[in-house]
Motif scaffolding. Structure first.
Motif, PDB file in Angstrom:
ATOM      1  N   ASP A  16       0.850  -1.195   0.000  1.00 46.88           N
ATOM      2  CA  ASP A  16       0.000   0.000   0.000  1.00 46.88           C
ATOM      3  C   ASP A  16       0.885   1.245   0.000  1.00 46.88           C
ATOM      4  N   VAL A  17       0.348   2.314  -0.538  1.00 47.15           N
ATOM      5  CA  VAL A  17       1.103   3.567  -0.565  1.00 47.15           C
ATOM      6  C   VAL A  17       1.004   4.309   0.768  1.00 47.15           C
ATOM      7  N   GLY A  34       4.692   1.480  -0.845  1.00 48.00           N
ATOM      8  CA  GLY A  34       5.199   1.981  -2.114  1.00 48.00           C
ATOM      9  C   GLY A  34       4.063   2.259  -3.076  1.00 48.00           C
ATOM     10  N   ASP A  35       4.426   2.868  -4.189  1.00 50.83           N
ATOM     11  CA  ASP A  35       3.449   3.259  -5.207  1.00 50.83           C
ATOM     12  C   ASP A  35       3.362   2.166  -6.272  1.00 50.83           C
ATOM     13  N   GLN A  36       2.200   1.556  -6.386  1.00 55.35           N
ATOM     14  CA  GLN A  36       2.038   0.458  -7.328  1.00 55.35           C
ATOM     15  C   GLN A  36       2.180   0.911  -8.790  1.00 55.35           C
ATOM     16  N   ALA A  37       2.127   2.226  -9.031  1.00 56.67           N
ATOM     17  CA  ALA A  37       2.283   2.742 -10.400  1.00 56.67           C
ATOM     18  C   ALA A  37       3.743   2.998 -10.751  1.00 56.67           C
ATOM     19  N   ASP A  58      -6.187  -4.729  -5.395  1.00 52.42           N
ATOM     20  CA  ASP A  58      -7.316  -3.922  -4.901  1.00 52.42           C
ATOM     21  C   ASP A  58      -6.746  -2.587  -4.430  1.00 52.42           C
ATOM     22  N   GLY A  60      -5.293   1.373  -6.020  1.00 49.18           N
ATOM     23  CA  GLY A  60      -5.906   2.653  -6.368  1.00 49.18           C
ATOM     24  C   GLY A  60      -6.839   2.611  -7.566  1.00 49.18           C
ATOM     25  N   GLN A  65      -1.991   2.333 -12.583  1.00 44.27           N
ATOM     26  CA  GLN A  65      -1.701   1.450 -11.443  1.00 44.27           C
ATOM     27  C   GLN A  65      -1.958  -0.017 -11.808  1.00 44.27           C
TER      28      GLN A  65
HETATM   29  C1  SAM Z   1     -10.037   0.125  -2.146  1.00 44.67           C
HETATM   30  S1  SAM Z   1      -8.792   0.325  -0.874  1.00 44.67           S
HETATM   31  C2  SAM Z   1      -8.498  -1.373  -0.561  1.00 44.67           C
HETATM   32  C3  SAM Z   1      -7.648  -1.653   0.605  1.00 44.67           C
HETATM   33  C4  SAM Z   1      -7.472  -3.138   0.911  1.00 44.67           C
HETATM   34  N1  SAM Z   1      -7.175  -3.884  -0.306  1.00 44.67           N
HETATM   35  C5  SAM Z   1      -8.688  -3.677   1.594  1.00 44.67           C
HETATM   36  O1  SAM Z   1      -9.429  -4.464   0.982  1.00 44.67           O
HETATM   37  O2  SAM Z   1      -8.932  -3.323   2.742  1.00 44.67           O
HETATM   38  C6  SAM Z   1      -7.506   0.922  -1.873  1.00 44.67           C
HETATM   39  C7  SAM Z   1      -6.136   0.995  -1.209  1.00 44.67           C
HETATM   40  O3  SAM Z   1      -5.204   1.290  -2.249  1.00 44.67           O
HETATM   41  C8  SAM Z   1      -4.213   2.138  -1.728  1.00 44.67           C
HETATM   42  N2  SAM Z   1      -3.579   2.837  -2.834  1.00 44.67           N
HETATM   43  C9  SAM Z   1      -4.045   3.892  -3.525  1.00 44.67           C
HETATM   44  N3  SAM Z   1      -3.163   4.291  -4.453  1.00 44.67           N
HETATM   45  C10 SAM Z   1      -2.106   3.435  -4.365  1.00 44.67           C
HETATM   46  C11 SAM Z   1      -0.877   3.342  -5.041  1.00 44.67           C
HETATM   47  N4  SAM Z   1      -0.554   4.184  -6.034  1.00 44.67           N
HETATM   48  N5  SAM Z   1      -0.026   2.350  -4.690  1.00 44.67           N
HETATM   49  C12 SAM Z   1      -0.342   1.500  -3.687  1.00 44.67           C
HETATM   50  N6  SAM Z   1      -1.507   1.552  -2.997  1.00 44.67           N
HETATM   51  C13 SAM Z   1      -2.371   2.514  -3.318  1.00 44.67           C
HETATM   52  C14 SAM Z   1      -4.969   3.041  -0.757  1.00 44.67           C
HETATM   53  O4  SAM Z   1      -4.082   3.600   0.185  1.00 44.67           O
HETATM   54  C15 SAM Z   1      -5.980   2.084  -0.171  1.00 44.67           C
HETATM   55  O5  SAM Z   1      -5.519   1.505   1.045  1.00 44.67           O
END
Ligand code: SAM
Length: 191
Positions: A16-17, A34-37, A58, A60, A65
């Motif tokens: 997660d970011v 970290g940033d998945q993108a 699951d 962003g 991404q």
């Molecule tokens: C829809 S939530 C889902 C969280 C987790 N999968 C759950 O089911 O509880 C989206 C998550 O993606 C993370 N997120 C958003 N942009 C991201 C990025 N660029 N890289 C990594 N994680 C990211 C957010 O911080 C958030 O926690």
């Protein structure tokens, strides 16, 4: 929930970011921030985690991404593994980089291309790396409303056995399985 479902022996890695997610390590998960993108983030991840059985994206849900994550992680999904993307309706949301059907550069556009490439045996000389990967490693793509599951399992090229005369119509030139099998180094006679 995943610990309960997968059991005490599962190695569960969260990405997660948001640095607050580090708190989840208390529950026995490995957490990467970290940033998945960012492809460079995945390079570091893969240096430490060379193989995974299941990926569940699951994050962003933007097009970049989802696509960067797939390009980074699908190659390290193990043979017999599964790659899942949630909330794929964002392919139709401009705010996530999506658009109406046919909009280029969306996750669903990639899925449609993967469907074509897993059938490359029947329409293409398999000479691009993405075609080889899809044709030899993807036996199924399941598309639900808002969720896509891609199986990864080594496949052999299709083998045509024709008996008798005139009972089997060959569709040139793509159906030259023997040439394909040799190009992909499948032993003659194997299935
Ligand atoms: C829809 S939530 C889902 C969280 C987790 N999968 C759950 O089911 O509880 C989206 C998550 O993606 C993370 N997120 C958003 N942009 C991201 C990025 N660029 N890289 C990594 N994680 C990211 C957010 O911080 C958030 O926690």
């Amino acid at each position: 929930m995943w610990r309960d479902y997968l059991g005490p022996d599962a190695r569960i890695i969260g990405v997660d970011v948001d640095p607050n997610c580090r708190a989840m390590t208390e529950h026995g998960f490995e957490i990467w921030i970290g940033d998945q993108a960012d492809p460079a983030f995945w390079d570091g991840f893969k240096a430490a985690v060379p193989s995974v059985d299941v990926v569940l994206d699951d994050g962003g849900h933007t097009m970049r991404q989802q696509l960067v994550t797939f390009d980074a992680l699908f190659p390290i999904v193990s043979n017999g593994g599964l790659y899942i993307v949630e909330d794929t309706h964002t392919s139709y949301f401009p705010g996530h980089g999506g658009g109406p059907p046919g909009h280029p550069g969306t996750w669903m556009a990639r899925v449609k291309d993967l469907i074509d490439q897993m059938h490359a045996w029947y329409h293409a000389p398999i000479d691009r790396a993405d075609q080889v990967m899809a044709a030899t490693m993807i036996p199924s793509i399941t598309v639900f409303d808002s969720l896509v599951a891609i199986e990864k399992r080594r496949r052999s090229p299709p083998l045509t056995l024709a008996r008798g005369q005139g009972g089997h119509r060959k569709n040139p030139p793509a159906m030259d399985y023997i040439a394909m099998r040799r190009a992909l180094r499948v032993p003659d006679g194997g299935v």
